[in-house]
Design a protein around this motif. Sequence first.
Motif, short mmCIF file in Angstrom:
data_model
loop_
_atom_site.label_atom_id
_atom_site.label_comp_id
_atom_site.label_asym_id
_atom_site.label_seq_id
_atom_site.Cartn_x
_atom_site.Cartn_y
_atom_site.Cartn_z
N LEU A 190 8.68 41.65 37.01
CA LEU A 190 8.76 41.57 38.46
C LEU A 190 7.59 42.34 39.06
CD1 LEU A 190 10.26 40.96 41.16
CD2 LEU A 190 11.57 43.08 40.76
N ALA A 191 6.72 41.65 39.80
CA ALA A 191 5.58 42.29 40.46
C ALA A 191 5.74 42.16 41.97
CB ALA A 191 4.27 41.67 40.00
N LEU A 192 5.81 43.28 42.64
CA LEU A 192 6.00 43.33 44.09
C LEU A 192 4.67 43.75 44.71
CD1 LEU A 192 9.43 45.22 44.08
CD2 LEU A 192 9.03 42.74 44.05
N VAL A 193 4.02 42.82 45.40
CA VAL A 193 2.68 43.02 45.95
C VAL A 193 2.77 43.19 47.46
CG1 VAL A 193 0.36 42.05 46.11
CG2 VAL A 193 1.78 41.54 44.10
N GLY A 194 2.22 44.28 47.98
CA GLY A 194 2.29 44.52 49.42
C GLY A 194 3.72 44.50 49.91
N THR A 195 4.56 45.32 49.29
CA THR A 195 5.99 45.30 49.59
C THR A 195 6.42 46.50 50.41
OG1 THR A 195 8.16 44.86 48.57
CG2 THR A 195 6.78 46.58 47.55
N ALA A 196 7.62 46.42 50.94
CA ALA A 196 8.23 47.51 51.69
C ALA A 196 9.72 47.24 51.78
CB ALA A 196 7.66 47.62 53.10
N TYR A 197 10.48 48.32 51.93
CA TYR A 197 11.89 48.16 52.23
C TYR A 197 12.39 49.38 52.98
CZ TYR A 197 16.79 47.21 52.16
OH TYR A 197 18.09 46.97 52.57
N PRO A 198 13.08 49.18 54.11
CA PRO A 198 13.29 47.87 54.74
C PRO A 198 11.97 47.30 55.25
CG PRO A 198 14.03 49.64 56.19
CD PRO A 198 13.71 50.29 54.88
N VAL A 247 17.76 45.91 38.73
CA VAL A 247 16.69 45.25 37.96
C VAL A 247 16.52 45.92 36.60
CG1 VAL A 247 14.21 44.81 37.88
CG2 VAL A 247 15.48 44.42 40.01
N GLN A 248 16.53 45.12 35.56
CA GLN A 248 16.40 45.62 34.20
C GLN A 248 14.99 45.41 33.63
OE1 GLN A 248 19.00 47.21 32.63
NE2 GLN A 248 20.14 46.97 34.54
N CYS A 249 14.24 44.46 34.15
CA CYS A 249 12.93 44.14 33.58
C CYS A 249 11.85 45.08 34.11
CB CYS A 249 12.57 42.69 33.91
SG CYS A 249 12.29 42.36 35.66
N PRO A 250 10.69 45.13 33.46
CA PRO A 250 9.58 45.95 33.97
C PRO A 250 9.19 45.52 35.37
CG PRO A 250 9.15 45.23 31.73
CD PRO A 250 10.36 44.47 32.19
N THR A 251 8.84 46.51 36.22
CA THR A 251 8.51 46.24 37.61
C THR A 251 7.17 46.88 37.95
OG1 THR A 251 10.87 46.22 38.21
CG2 THR A 251 9.28 46.49 40.00
N LEU A 252 6.35 46.13 38.68
CA LEU A 252 5.06 46.63 39.16
C LEU A 252 5.07 46.65 40.68
CD1 LEU A 252 2.02 47.40 38.77
CD2 LEU A 252 1.54 44.92 38.90
N PHE A 253 4.72 47.79 41.26
CA PHE A 253 4.45 47.89 42.69
C PHE A 253 2.94 47.89 42.85
CE2 PHE A 253 8.69 49.53 42.27
CZ PHE A 253 9.34 49.17 43.44
N ASP A 266 12.26 50.95 35.56
CA ASP A 266 11.10 50.80 34.68
C ASP A 266 9.96 50.28 35.54
OD1 ASP A 266 9.31 50.46 32.65
OD2 ASP A 266 10.33 48.78 31.70
N ALA A 267 9.34 51.19 36.32
CA ALA A 267 8.36 50.75 37.31
C ALA A 267 7.02 51.44 37.13
CB ALA A 267 8.88 51.01 38.72
N LYS A 268 5.98 50.71 37.50
CA LYS A 268 4.62 51.24 37.55
C LYS A 268 4.09 50.98 38.95
CE LYS A 268 0.05 50.80 35.38
NZ LYS A 268 -0.74 50.09 34.35
N VAL A 269 3.37 51.94 39.51
CA VAL A 269 2.79 51.81 40.84
C VAL A 269 1.27 51.81 40.70
CG1 VAL A 269 2.59 52.77 43.15
CG2 VAL A 269 4.76 52.95 41.91
N VAL A 270 0.63 50.77 41.23
CA VAL A 270 -0.83 50.66 41.25
C VAL A 270 -1.26 50.47 42.69
CG1 VAL A 270 -2.84 49.31 40.54
CG2 VAL A 270 -0.96 49.69 38.92
N THR A 271 -2.21 51.28 43.14
CA THR A 271 -2.73 51.18 44.50
C THR A 271 -4.19 50.79 44.44
OG1 THR A 271 -1.20 52.91 45.22
CG2 THR A 271 -3.03 52.39 46.69
N VAL A 272 -4.57 49.79 45.23
CA VAL A 272 -5.96 49.33 45.26
C VAL A 272 -6.54 49.55 46.64
CG1 VAL A 272 -5.50 47.61 43.48
CG2 VAL A 272 -5.34 46.94 45.88
#
Length: 268
Positions: A117-125, A209-215, A238-244
């Motif tokens: 699961l890759a969440l690109v340009g995300t936010a919550y709420p 969420v059980q699968c690997p996640t990318l922010f 199981d998350a990784k955060v990458v900022t560009v």
Amino acid sequence: MDFIVNGHRAYCYTGGKSIDSAKPTVVFIHGVLNDHSVWILQSRWFANHGWNVLAVDLPGHCKSEGPPPASVEEAAAFIVALLDAAGIAKAALVGHSFGSLIALETTTRSPERVTHLALVGTAYPMTVSPALLDGALNDPQRAITMVNNFSHSLLAPPPSSLGPGTWLYGGSRALMRRVLASNPNANVFHIGFKACNDYANGEQAMASVQCPTLFLLGESDQMTPPRAARTLASKARDAKVVTVKAGHALMTEAPDDVLFALGAFLTS
């Protein structure tokens, strides 16, 4: 490539490749008033490096028929139905903005179908300002200008994936106008923004969420600032955060950085 989903034609860009059940699959999900083309560099790369690619036009957008999804949950049900129609048992999901919420909700609804699961340009709420909600409904052309002002950083990026001479702001604005005009029977702009604003299941969904996640976040993003993803990231197992170095339109402002981050994540 066209699929019949819930009785309507749904278009997915596949990089010109046929679907091969022996290959891994990645689904790209666009945001509000966008279409499959925002993923053009990333989707083409994966399609030519051993992956099935489904870069979808959401229902009611451009080449896809049917009513536009009025909620994140409705859009997530569409993604599951799309996987069924394409004969895909499992896939990685990559979603931008509104698409990131759709990918998240899809993952919590059908965890056995999602490998990454890759969440690109995300936010919550993913709160949308009253001014933008009203503008999207009553003065969409003005709201398109507002969104593009907020979606692009003040950086001067090198030519994007479209090549020298590309005007990122102008290209994005033209795309939004084209997507809006593609459906004269429904205001996909306001419908999409309202769906983002109304979504209330983010924390519960992320915690399941059980699968690997990318922010994958843009450090100069004014629409969904990196700090707005902290709530979701804190719930991820199981998350990784990458900022560009980019704004909200990071797929075109920093296409290579986005591609490298996705490639490293999905092939790890």
